[in-house]
Motif scaffolding. Structure first.
Motif, PDB file in Angstrom:
ATOM      1  N   ASP A   1      -3.142 -51.120  13.587  1.00 61.50           N
ATOM      2  CA  ASP A   1      -3.722 -50.760  12.279  1.00 61.50           C
ATOM      3  C   ASP A   1      -4.644 -51.900  12.006  1.00 61.50           C
ATOM      4  N   CYS A   2      -5.034 -52.924  12.522  1.00 60.00           N
ATOM      5  CA  CYS A   2      -6.265 -53.764  12.174  1.00 60.00           C
ATOM      6  C   CYS A   2      -7.459 -53.184  12.790  1.00 60.00           C
ATOM      7  N   SER A   3      -7.309 -52.553  13.953  1.00 58.59           N
ATOM      8  CA  SER A   3      -8.347 -51.904  14.648  1.00 58.59           C
ATOM      9  C   SER A   3      -8.653 -50.498  13.819  1.00 58.59           C
ATOM     10  N   THR A   4      -7.779 -50.025  13.377  1.00 53.90           N
ATOM     11  CA  THR A   4      -8.109 -48.739  12.357  1.00 53.90           C
ATOM     12  C   THR A   4      -8.710 -49.172  11.273  1.00 53.90           C
ATOM     13  N   ALA A   5      -8.372 -50.130  10.487  1.00 56.01           N
ATOM     14  CA  ALA A   5      -8.826 -50.586   9.303  1.00 56.01           C
ATOM     15  C   ALA A   5     -10.292 -51.056   9.592  1.00 56.01           C
ATOM     16  N   TYR A   6     -10.719 -51.832  11.011  1.00 56.36           N
ATOM     17  CA  TYR A   6     -11.801 -52.147  10.826  1.00 56.36           C
ATOM     18  C   TYR A   6     -12.969 -50.946  11.160  1.00 56.36           C
ATOM     19  N   GLY A   7     -12.207 -49.914  11.990  1.00 52.59           N
ATOM     20  CA  GLY A   7     -13.079 -48.809  12.043  1.00 52.59           C
ATOM     21  C   GLY A   7     -13.555 -47.981  10.861  1.00 52.59           C
ATOM     22  N   ASN A   8     -12.467 -47.840   9.862  1.00 55.07           N
ATOM     23  CA  ASN A   8     -12.422 -47.235   8.564  1.00 55.07           C
ATOM     24  C   ASN A   8     -13.624 -47.863   7.938  1.00 55.07           C
ATOM     25  N   LEU A   9     -13.771 -49.432   7.832  1.00 53.56           N
ATOM     26  CA  LEU A   9     -14.660 -49.897   6.949  1.00 53.56           C
ATOM     27  C   LEU A   9     -16.257 -50.068   7.683  1.00 53.56           C
ATOM     28  N   SER A  10     -16.267 -49.549   9.050  1.00 55.05           N
ATOM     29  CA  SER A  10     -17.484 -49.417   9.679  1.00 55.05           C
ATOM     30  C   SER A  10     -17.914 -48.050   9.255  1.00 55.05           C
ATOM     31  N   ARG A  11     -17.110 -47.045   9.057  1.00 51.34           N
ATOM     32  CA  ARG A  11     -17.404 -45.800   8.629  1.00 51.34           C
ATOM     33  C   ARG A  11     -18.014 -45.753   7.267  1.00 51.34           C
ATOM     34  N   ARG A  12     -17.318 -46.617   6.481  1.00 52.19           N
ATOM     35  CA  ARG A  12     -17.724 -46.756   4.951  1.00 52.19           C
ATOM     36  C   ARG A  12     -18.978 -47.476   4.860  1.00 52.19           C
ATOM     37  N   THR A  13     -19.221 -48.460   5.794  1.00 50.18           N
ATOM     38  CA  THR A  13     -20.238 -49.327   5.286  1.00 50.18           C
ATOM     39  C   THR A  13     -21.627 -49.145   6.092  1.00 50.18           C
ATOM     40  N   GLY A  14     -21.431 -48.390   7.487  1.00 55.21           N
ATOM     41  CA  GLY A  14     -22.390 -48.251   8.180  1.00 55.21           C
ATOM     42  C   GLY A  14     -22.769 -49.229   9.224  1.00 55.21           C
ATOM     43  N   ARG A  15     -21.785 -50.335   8.985  1.00 53.99           N
ATOM     44  CA  ARG A  15     -22.012 -51.497   9.861  1.00 53.99           C
ATOM     45  C   ARG A  15     -21.569 -51.360  11.410  1.00 53.99           C
ATOM     46  N   GLU A  16     -22.477 -51.346  12.381  1.00 55.11           N
ATOM     47  CA  GLU A  16     -21.843 -51.133  13.667  1.00 55.11           C
ATOM     48  C   GLU A  16     -21.101 -52.266  14.305  1.00 55.11           C
ATOM     49  N   SER A  17     -21.388 -53.496  13.800  1.00 47.06           N
ATOM     50  CA  SER A  17     -20.441 -54.901  14.261  1.00 47.06           C
ATOM     51  C   SER A  17     -19.208 -54.539  13.694  1.00 47.06           C
ATOM     52  N   MET A  18     -18.740 -53.784  12.512  1.00 46.57           N
ATOM     53  CA  MET A  18     -17.349 -53.596  12.439  1.00 46.57           C
ATOM     54  C   MET A  18     -16.655 -52.662  13.488  1.00 46.57           C
ATOM     55  N   LEU A  19     -17.502 -51.590  13.873  1.00 47.03           N
ATOM     56  CA  LEU A  19     -17.150 -50.811  15.043  1.00 47.03           C
ATOM     57  C   LEU A  19     -16.604 -51.564  16.284  1.00 47.03           C
ATOM     58  N   LEU A  20     -17.642 -52.547  16.444  1.00 48.29           N
ATOM     59  CA  LEU A  20     -17.372 -53.557  17.805  1.00 48.29           C
ATOM     60  C   LEU A  20     -16.007 -53.994  17.537  1.00 48.29           C
ATOM     61  N   ARG A  21     -15.734 -54.791  16.353  1.00 47.62           N
ATOM     62  CA  ARG A  21     -14.456 -55.554  16.075  1.00 47.62           C
ATOM     63  C   ARG A  21     -13.410 -54.506  16.409  1.00 47.62           C
ATOM     64  N   ALA A  22     -13.692 -53.263  15.927  1.00 46.60           N
ATOM     65  CA  ALA A  22     -12.321 -52.230  15.864  1.00 46.60           C
ATOM     66  C   ALA A  22     -12.108 -52.151  17.630  1.00 46.60           C
ATOM     67  N   GLY A  23     -13.084 -51.902  18.305  1.00 45.22           N
ATOM     68  CA  GLY A  23     -13.045 -51.587  19.701  1.00 45.22           C
ATOM     69  C   GLY A  23     -12.224 -52.839  20.339  1.00 45.22           C
ATOM     70  N   LEU A  24     -12.816 -53.930  20.104  1.00 40.98           N
ATOM     71  CA  LEU A  24     -12.206 -55.181  20.620  1.00 40.98           C
ATOM     72  C   LEU A  24     -10.533 -55.241  20.232  1.00 40.98           C
ATOM     73  N   LEU A  25     -10.632 -55.164  19.264  1.00 41.75           N
ATOM     74  CA  LEU A  25      -8.882 -55.236  18.564  1.00 41.75           C
ATOM     75  C   LEU A  25      -8.056 -54.245  19.337  1.00 41.75           C
ATOM     76  N   ARG A  26      -8.695 -52.982  19.555  1.00 37.97           N
ATOM     77  CA  ARG A  26      -7.947 -51.993  20.329  1.00 37.97           C
ATOM     78  C   ARG A  26      -7.444 -52.474  21.636  1.00 37.97           C
ATOM     79  N   LEU A  27      -8.345 -53.519  22.143  1.00 35.77           N
ATOM     80  CA  LEU A  27      -8.201 -53.920  23.686  1.00 35.77           C
ATOM     81  C   LEU A  27      -7.299 -55.113  23.426  1.00 35.77           C
TER      82      LEU A  27
END
Length: 329
Positions: free
Chosen positions: A290-316
């Motif tokens: 859910d932490c990964s999903t939350a960062y992915g959601n924040l990335s989509r809302r804000t357009g910040r690619e760094s958040m998408l990176l964090r989401a991917g790393l959290l999924r790993l």
């Protein structure tokens, strides 16, 4: 006491479980209120001691008292049973090891009628198991004021040791309509008040806050909240993730990310959790996901690619994410 009206103004819900030492003091403080148009719902949550008989004795001695005996299901389940049984225009929760000052309900009802607020918060004081007041934390900082949903959150996040004023269920007078659409406390959870708070505040146009210290919060060593630090229970990162989603929906992305990082930090302390059962391990993995999903959601809302990176790393996995954070620092 004056006879109650057919439909009482205030339903006071008291969950009861293994509190025979404190119960009489609690119930007496409720029945001695200067505001008498009340019903008192004693919800016996399958208590194994003398509490069931004590509850029945109170019902025989005062017509305003009703008793509901139920199978043990925990604090949230007992409160929910009370909500479903309550007849009053207003609802108040009192924990059975605490007690009210005599004028608490009158002041809360008067403030609701004066302001039309959906929720009235009255102040509290900590006490020892003899009921004697503690000077700290200092709750005299709270003054009478009217806030909206965002105003409450601004006050909450500015506090240190007094956040409990806003979060707990029991220092509040609720208009019954707040629960009319089926809103209930989450059962089987610790920190049920924190899970509930965003849902309550979101339903309120106005929240009336009182400085009057009408609730005496008794500290006892064997209470539910005394059983280990908050960080050792998965309920804490779970409610932090719910709050993250709530603030994301409100567009408060900075606060949402802060709460998400608090949840991740808590989950990283894996050794603190009891993960001896398959159910707990599944909960832990779900919270990490859910932490990964939350960062992915924040990335989509804000357009910040760094958040998408964090989401991917959290999924790993959290270990890899922590290596990333250490390298980044």
């Amino acid at each position: 006491p004056a006879p109650p009206t057919p439909v009482p103004a205030v339903s006071i819900i008291i969950p009861v479980y293994k509190v025979e030492r404190y119960l009489d003091t609690c119930v007496q403080s409720v029945l001695d209120q200067t505001f008498q148009d009340i019903e008192v719902l004693l919800v016996d949550d399958g208590s194994p001691d003398r509490c069931p008989e004590m509850c029945d004795a109170w019902a025989k001695s005062d017509r305003r008292v009703r008793v509901i005996h139920r199978k043990n299901g925990g604090l949230s389940a007992a409160r929910n049973t009370g909500i479903e049984t309550a007849r009053g225009r207003y609802i108040v929760f009192v924990d059975s090891d605490d007690f009210l000052e005599p004028d608490t309900i009158r002041r809360a009802v008067a403030e609701q009628e004066r302001t039309g607020a959906e929720l009235v918060i009255f102040n509290l004081v900590y006490a020892n198991d003899r009921g004697e007041r503690w000077p700290t934390p200092d709750f005299t900082i709270f003054q009478d004021e009217i806030l909206d949903e965002d105003g409450v959150w601004a006050r909450y996040f500015a506090l240190e040791n007094q956040k409990i004023y806003y979060t707990v269920a029991w220092n509040k007078l609720y208009t019954a309509k707040l629960f009319a659409d089926g809103l209930r406390f989450p059962e089987g959870k610790r920190y049920e008040d924190q899970f509930m708070l965003p849902h309550i505040l979101h339903r309120c146009q106005n929240i009336a806050c009182l400085g009057y210290q009408g609730y005496r919060y008794v500290q006892r060593a064997d209470s539910i909240m005394a059983q280990g630090p908050a960080s050792h229970y998965l309920d804490r990162p779970e409610y932090l993730l719910e709050w993250c989603g709530y603030f994301t929906e409100k567009g408060d992305y900075l606060r949402a990310e802060g709460l998400l990082n608090d949840a991740i930090k808590n989950l990283a302390e894996k050794d603190g959790f009891d993960l001896t059962t398959a159910q707990q391990r599944t909960r832990y993995r779900q919270a990490c996901h859910d932490c990964s999903t939350a960062y992915g959601n924040l990335s989509r809302r804000t357009g910040r690619e760094s958040m998408l990176l964090r989401a991917g790393l959290l999924r790993l996995g959290l270990p890899l994410y922590r290596i990333f954070l250490k390298h980044k620092t």
